[in-house]
Motif scaffolding. Structure first.
Motif, mmCIF file in Angstrom:
data_model
loop_
_atom_site.group_PDB
_atom_site.id
_atom_site.type_symbol
_atom_site.label_atom_id
_atom_site.label_comp_id
_atom_site.label_asym_id
_atom_site.label_seq_id
_atom_site.Cartn_x
_atom_site.Cartn_y
_atom_site.Cartn_z
ATOM 1 N N HIS A 103 0.868 -1.180 0.000
ATOM 2 C CA HIS A 103 0.000 0.000 0.000
ATOM 3 C C HIS A 103 0.903 1.228 0.000
ATOM 4 N N GLY A 104 1.567 1.416 -1.133
ATOM 5 C CA GLY A 104 2.490 2.523 -1.333
ATOM 6 C C GLY A 104 2.678 2.716 -2.823
ATOM 7 N N GLU A 105 2.970 3.941 -3.250
ATOM 8 C CA GLU A 105 3.072 4.176 -4.687
ATOM 9 C C GLU A 105 4.376 3.583 -5.241
ATOM 10 N N PHE A 106 4.411 3.415 -6.536
ATOM 11 C CA PHE A 106 5.455 2.652 -7.229
ATOM 12 C C PHE A 106 6.868 3.165 -6.950
ATOM 13 N N LYS A 111 5.246 -2.458 8.223
ATOM 14 C CA LYS A 111 5.068 -1.405 9.226
ATOM 15 C C LYS A 111 5.440 -0.030 8.675
ATOM 16 N N ASP A 112 6.333 -0.007 7.685
ATOM 17 C CA ASP A 112 6.730 1.261 7.080
ATOM 18 C C ASP A 112 5.773 1.701 5.974
ATOM 19 N N PHE A 113 4.893 0.792 5.554
ATOM 20 C CA PHE A 113 3.960 1.110 4.472
ATOM 21 C C PHE A 113 2.513 1.158 4.940
ATOM 22 N N GLY A 114 2.303 0.910 6.208
ATOM 23 C CA GLY A 114 0.942 0.888 6.695
ATOM 24 C C GLY A 114 0.306 -0.469 6.491
ATOM 25 N N HIS A 115 0.511 -1.033 5.294
ATOM 26 C CA HIS A 115 -0.071 -2.351 5.023
ATOM 27 C C HIS A 115 0.620 -3.011 3.838
ATOM 28 N N GLN A 149 12.034 -19.303 3.624
ATOM 29 C CA GLN A 149 10.680 -18.805 3.369
ATOM 30 C C GLN A 149 10.120 -18.127 4.615
ATOM 31 N N THR A 150 10.393 -18.725 5.771
ATOM 32 C CA THR A 150 9.949 -18.124 7.031
ATOM 33 C C THR A 150 10.597 -16.759 7.235
ATOM 34 N N ALA A 151 11.916 -16.675 6.955
ATOM 35 C CA ALA A 151 12.640 -15.411 7.109
ATOM 36 C C ALA A 151 12.127 -14.364 6.119
ATOM 37 N N THR A 152 11.827 -14.785 4.876
ATOM 38 C CA THR A 152 11.300 -13.869 3.863
ATOM 39 C C THR A 152 9.940 -13.327 4.277
ATOM 40 N N ASN A 153 9.073 -14.220 4.758
ATOM 41 C CA ASN A 153 7.747 -13.782 5.195
ATOM 42 C C ASN A 153 7.858 -12.782 6.352
ATOM 43 N N ARG A 154 8.791 -13.065 7.268
ATOM 44 C CA ARG A 154 8.989 -12.147 8.395
ATOM 45 C C ARG A 154 9.519 -10.799 7.903
ATOM 46 N N MET A 155 10.424 -10.844 6.947
ATOM 47 C CA MET A 155 11.005 -9.619 6.401
ATOM 48 C C MET A 155 9.914 -8.728 5.812
ATOM 49 N N PHE A 156 9.033 -9.317 4.991
ATOM 50 C CA PHE A 156 7.969 -8.524 4.371
ATOM 51 C C PHE A 156 6.935 -8.075 5.406
ATOM 52 N N HIS A 157 6.736 -8.880 6.443
ATOM 53 C CA HIS A 157 5.822 -8.473 7.511
ATOM 54 C C HIS A 157 6.360 -7.230 8.219
ATOM 55 N N CYS A 158 7.682 -7.186 8.451
ATOM 56 C CA CYS A 158 8.304 -6.020 9.093
ATOM 57 C C CYS A 158 8.278 -4.805 8.166
#
Length: 203
Positions: free
Chosen positions: A16-19, A195-199, A183-192
């Motif tokens: 949820h952030g522009e390109f 927080k900088d993008f709101g969603h 895969q677990t580390a990647t999912n956690r990375m994108f989850h973190c």
């Protein structure tokens, strides 16, 4: 006995952030890899666009070992021409045409051979090779789709206790385990990152 293992992780997320903001954010290796629990440090080297990653993990006996990656980062505009311009060569494209027909950008990580040997098994230090594509494409207003595909190759020393197991079985177990951890580390990375993008959510 030395073995090489390969781990893979991938996923598709909606930011949820522009390109342009999303591309700029994902181009910052130190920032995004800082969210990876195994990443100890990312440093820019003296060579242009070449980075040194220092990952630290623990083995089955809870001993820490270090994996060093040298990675080259590049970016490529993704341009899709309409049918009447399909035969146009790259040199014939004007800036206006490129801007008009750009549909996204690809951020690439590719292994860069180190200038000096990295491996030092006695001190639990190994060389890794990283290859990744992040395909970033704008969607509707203030949303961006990101497809992430990562492959890691690591050489390591096999403990004597495991040498009684046939090599192909050990290799399959190691690759599967490494991919699951990645895969677990990647999912956690994108989850973190979310927080900088709101969603940020899976596509």
């Amino acid at each position: 006995m030395e073995m090489e293992a390969t781990g893979k992780s991938r996923g598709e997320w909606i930011f949820h952030g522009e390109f342009d903001r999303t591309v700029s954010y994902l181009s910052d290796q130190s920032k995004i890899l800082g969210f990876n629990p195994f990443c100890h440090k990312v440093e820019k080297t003296a060579e242009e666009n070449i980075f040194r990653w220092h990952f630290r993990v623990t083995d089955p006996q809870n001993n820490p070992f270090d994996v060093i990656f040298y990675v080259e980062q590049s970016e490529e505009l993704l341009v899709e021409l309409p049918e009447h311009l399909e035969g146009t060569g790259p040199d014939e494209l004007t800036e206006e045409m490129i801007h008009l027909y750009t549909v996204g950008k690809k951020i690439r990580w590719h292994h860069h051979p180190p200038s000096q040997p990295v491996d030092d098994p006695k001190n639990y230090l190994f060389e890794g090779k990283a290859f990744a594509d992040m395909d970033v494409r704008p969607m509707e207003t203030d949303k961006t789709r990101v497809h992430f595909d990562l492959k890691i190759d690591v050489r390591f020393v096999l403990y004597p206790a495991f040498r009684i197991i046939p090599e192909q079985i050990i290799r399959a177990m190691t690759n599967a385990g490494m991919s699951m951890i990645m895969q677990t580390a990647t999912n956690r990375m994108f989850h973190c990152i979310a927080k900088d993008f709101g969603h940020v959510h899976h596509a």
